[in-house]
Scaffold this motif. Structure first.
Motif, PDB file in Angstrom:
ATOM      1  N   ARG A 124       0.820  -1.220   0.000  1.00 13.17           N
ATOM      2  CA  ARG A 124       0.000   0.000   0.000  1.00 13.17           C
ATOM      3  C   ARG A 124       0.852   1.268   0.000  1.00 13.17           C
ATOM      4  NH1 ARG A 124      -2.706  -3.108   4.151  1.00 13.17           N
ATOM      5  NH2 ARG A 124      -4.655  -4.028   3.357  1.00 13.17           N
ATOM      6  N   SER A 125       2.174   1.085   0.072  1.00 13.33           N
ATOM      7  CA  SER A 125       3.066   2.242   0.150  1.00 13.33           C
ATOM      8  C   SER A 125       4.409   1.868  -0.458  1.00 13.33           C
ATOM      9  CB  SER A 125       3.267   2.658   1.607  1.00 13.33           C
ATOM     10  OG  SER A 125       3.969   1.646   2.321  1.00 13.33           O
ATOM     11  N   GLU A 126       5.256   2.877  -0.612  1.00 13.05           N
ATOM     12  CA  GLU A 126       6.595   2.612  -1.136  1.00 13.05           C
ATOM     13  C   GLU A 126       7.364   1.702  -0.195  1.00 13.05           C
ATOM     14  OE1 GLU A 126      10.332   5.057  -3.155  1.00 13.05           O
ATOM     15  OE2 GLU A 126       8.875   6.129  -1.906  1.00 13.05           O
ATOM     16  N   THR A 155       8.317   1.509 -11.761  1.00  9.28           N
ATOM     17  CA  THR A 155       7.173   1.879 -10.924  1.00  9.28           C
ATOM     18  C   THR A 155       6.178   2.731 -11.701  1.00  9.28           C
ATOM     19  OG1 THR A 155       8.482   3.721  -9.998  1.00  9.28           O
ATOM     20  CG2 THR A 155       8.371   1.674  -8.708  1.00  9.28           C
ATOM     21  N   ARG A 156       6.672   3.604 -12.591  1.00  9.62           N
ATOM     22  CA  ARG A 156       5.753   4.395 -13.425  1.00  9.62           C
ATOM     23  C   ARG A 156       4.952   3.493 -14.360  1.00  9.62           C
ATOM     24  NH1 ARG A 156      10.161   7.938 -13.450  1.00  9.62           N
ATOM     25  NH2 ARG A 156      10.898   7.115 -15.459  1.00  9.62           N
ATOM     26  N   ASP A 157       5.654   2.573 -15.022  1.00 14.49           N
ATOM     27  CA  ASP A 157       4.958   1.656 -15.934  1.00 14.49           C
ATOM     28  C   ASP A 157       3.917   0.815 -15.185  1.00 14.49           C
ATOM     29  OD1 ASP A 157       6.451   2.561 -18.050  1.00 14.49           O
ATOM     30  OD2 ASP A 157       7.875   0.892 -18.017  1.00 14.49           O
ATOM     31  N   SER A 158       4.285   0.365 -13.988  1.00 15.52           N
ATOM     32  CA  SER A 158       3.409  -0.526 -13.224  1.00 15.52           C
ATOM     33  C   SER A 158       2.189   0.190 -12.678  1.00 15.52           C
ATOM     34  CB  SER A 158       4.191  -1.167 -12.068  1.00 15.52           C
ATOM     35  OG  SER A 158       5.282  -1.927 -12.556  1.00 15.52           O
ATOM     36  N   SER A 159       2.289   1.508 -12.495  1.00 15.35           N
ATOM     37  CA  SER A 159       1.158   2.263 -11.935  1.00 15.35           C
ATOM     38  C   SER A 159       0.405   3.042 -13.002  1.00 15.35           C
ATOM     39  CB  SER A 159       1.645   3.206 -10.833  1.00 15.35           C
ATOM     40  OG  SER A 159       2.645   4.088 -11.314  1.00 15.35           O
ATOM     41  N   GLU A 177       3.888   8.633 -11.865  1.00 14.63           N
ATOM     42  CA  GLU A 177       4.557   8.366 -10.599  1.00 14.63           C
ATOM     43  C   GLU A 177       3.545   7.810  -9.589  1.00 14.63           C
ATOM     44  OE1 GLU A 177       7.707   8.592  -9.921  1.00 14.63           O
ATOM     45  OE2 GLU A 177       8.412   9.635 -11.716  1.00 14.63           O
ATOM     46  N   PRO A 178       3.891   6.734  -8.888  1.00 10.89           N
ATOM     47  CA  PRO A 178       2.973   6.210  -7.869  1.00 10.89           C
ATOM     48  C   PRO A 178       2.687   7.275  -6.811  1.00 10.89           C
ATOM     49  CG  PRO A 178       4.775   4.676  -8.289  1.00 10.89           C
ATOM     50  CD  PRO A 178       5.128   5.949  -8.986  1.00 10.89           C
ATOM     51  N   ALA A 179       1.394   7.460  -6.506  1.00  8.72           N
ATOM     52  CA  ALA A 179       1.035   8.527  -5.572  1.00  8.72           C
ATOM     53  C   ALA A 179       0.218   8.031  -4.388  1.00  8.72           C
ATOM     54  CB  ALA A 179       0.266   9.617  -6.307  1.00  8.72           C
ATOM     55  N   GLY A 180      -0.610   7.050  -4.594  1.00  4.87           N
ATOM     56  CA  GLY A 180      -1.485   6.587  -3.522  1.00  4.87           C
ATOM     57  C   GLY A 180      -1.430   5.088  -3.357  1.00  4.87           C
ATOM     58  N   GLU A 181      -2.301   4.577  -2.480  1.00  3.60           N
ATOM     59  CA  GLU A 181      -2.308   3.145  -2.178  1.00  3.60           C
ATOM     60  C   GLU A 181      -2.575   2.301  -3.418  1.00  3.60           C
ATOM     61  OE1 GLU A 181      -4.880   2.102   1.002  1.00  3.60           O
ATOM     62  OE2 GLU A 181      -3.756   3.228   2.523  1.00  3.60           O
ATOM     63  N   ASP A 182      -3.477   2.754  -4.270  1.00  2.00           N
ATOM     64  CA  ASP A 182      -3.804   1.966  -5.469  1.00  2.00           C
ATOM     65  C   ASP A 182      -2.604   1.836  -6.405  1.00  2.00           C
ATOM     66  OD1 ASP A 182      -6.345   1.632  -4.528  1.00  2.00           O
ATOM     67  OD2 ASP A 182      -7.253   3.158  -5.826  1.00  2.00           O
ATOM     68  N   ASP A 183      -1.840   2.911  -6.530  1.00  2.00           N
ATOM     69  CA  ASP A 183      -0.660   2.869  -7.399  1.00  2.00           C
ATOM     70  C   ASP A 183       0.382   1.906  -6.847  1.00  2.00           C
ATOM     71  OD1 ASP A 183      -1.767   4.706  -9.127  1.00  2.00           O
ATOM     72  OD2 ASP A 183      -0.772   6.431  -8.210  1.00  2.00           O
ATOM     73  N   TRP A 184       0.634   1.980  -5.544  1.00  2.00           N
ATOM     74  CA  TRP A 184       1.631   1.079  -4.957  1.00  2.00           C
ATOM     75  C   TRP A 184       1.140  -0.370  -4.982  1.00  2.00           C
ATOM     76  CZ3 TRP A 184       6.210   2.778  -5.070  1.00  2.00           C
ATOM     77  CH2 TRP A 184       6.495   4.126  -4.833  1.00  2.00           C
ATOM     78  N   ALA A 185      -0.168  -0.552  -4.821  1.00  2.00           N
ATOM     79  CA  ALA A 185      -0.729  -1.905  -4.922  1.00  2.00           C
ATOM     80  C   ALA A 185      -0.525  -2.467  -6.323  1.00  2.00           C
ATOM     81  CB  ALA A 185      -2.212  -1.887  -4.562  1.00  2.00           C
TER      82      ALA A 185
END
Length: 283
Positions: free
Chosen positions: A40-42, A107-111, A115-123
């Motif tokens: 949920r986070s970096e 991480t950019r491609d995966s989110s 740039e990953p910013a919130g829980e959904d992006d890190w998930a």
């Protein structure tokens, strides 16, 4: 990430079964409660990266190396090997520009391209990493299944397993005449594994020889107390605060262990041995 975790468990069990049938020993599989279940986070992603790195490049190092061999091109397993190395390096060594760039791009491609910013992006990053790991494990399963019926393949994998830290440590301890209590054995295994985890085989190096070197260093490094204050030795040989100080103390520990001498006799014996070695080295 639940589906990828379930897939991970199944893939690990399948690979372990192949290993048991080929070598007689099962594969190390992480306990469910020891594996990161959520991202949920970096920080969560960093923990998942660390867990995946340790499993793939440390616990499974010999098995992965055997199964992949030189089949680098187009393999999901080789792609993951490179990915997890760079992602782990990016978090451990921030001065590594290549690894840091790979972390940012991945991480950019995966989110979703940002740039990953919130829980959904890190998930989403956690999901992507687990998917990549599972693809890699399934590649190993296919290689193991294809080779399992071959006697040379089974012998080769078993020989590779015999290069395990535990096996090599037991052999080296036997060579040194040491009978290790289980707790002491586990301590030395951890010491060798620590050295092994930081080492990448160079061209021409043989894994079992490198492991034996690490085992010998760990087993021989433990020394008893000197029969006098270490500063007395350094002052007696006039090496206090010099580059020779460490070498003199290593010699002193060896002299103490072999001779059993004490007091003035010990200091003189260390001094005469040191001078004799220095004269031999200069001749």
């Amino acid at each position: 990430m639940h589906n990828e975790l379930e897939r991970f468990k199944r893939s690990c069990l399948t690979l372990s079964q192949h290993r048991r049938l080929c070598t007689g020993d099962e594969l190390h599989i992480p306990a469910p409660d020891a594996w990161p279940a959520h991202v949920r986070s970096e920080g969560d992603l960093e923990r998942l990266v660390s867990a995946a790195y340790k499993l793939w490049r440390e616990k499974w190092k010999l098995d992965v190396g055997f199964l992949l061999g030189d089949r680098r091109a187009g393999s999901a397993a080789w792609e993951f090997d490179n990915l997890i190395y760079l992602l782990r390096t990016a978090r451990q060594h921030t001065d590594n520009a290549q690894a840091t760039a790979r972390w940012g791009a991945w991480t950019r491609d995966s989110s979703g391209g940002h740039e990953p910013a919130g829980e959904d992006d890190w998930a989403a990053c956690g999901q992507a990493l687990m998917a990549s790991l599972n693809n890699a494990i399934e590649t190993l399963c296919k290689l193991a299944a294809a080779g399992r019926s071959s006697e040379p393949f089974r012998r080769g994998w078993q020989a590779k397993v015999s290069e395990s830290v535990q096996a090599v440590l037991a052999r080296v301890a036997g060579d040194l005449g040491l009978h290790l209590h289980p707790k002491r054995r586990d301590y030395y295994v951890r010491e060798v594994e620590r050295l092994w985890s930081r080492h990448r085989l160079r061209p021409g190096e043989v894994a079992v020889d490198v492991l034996a070197c690490f085992a010998e260093r760990a087993l021989v490094s433990e020394v008893g107390a000197l029969p006098c204050d270490y500063q007395l030795i350094l002052e007696e040989l006039d090496v206090l605060a010099t580059a020779d100080a460490v070498a003199v103390l290593r010699l002193a520990h060896s002299v103490a262990e072999v001779s059993g001498a004490r007091g003035e006799a010990f200091l003189k014996l260390v001094g005469s041995t040191w001078m004799a070695l220095r004269l031999d080295a200069s001749s």
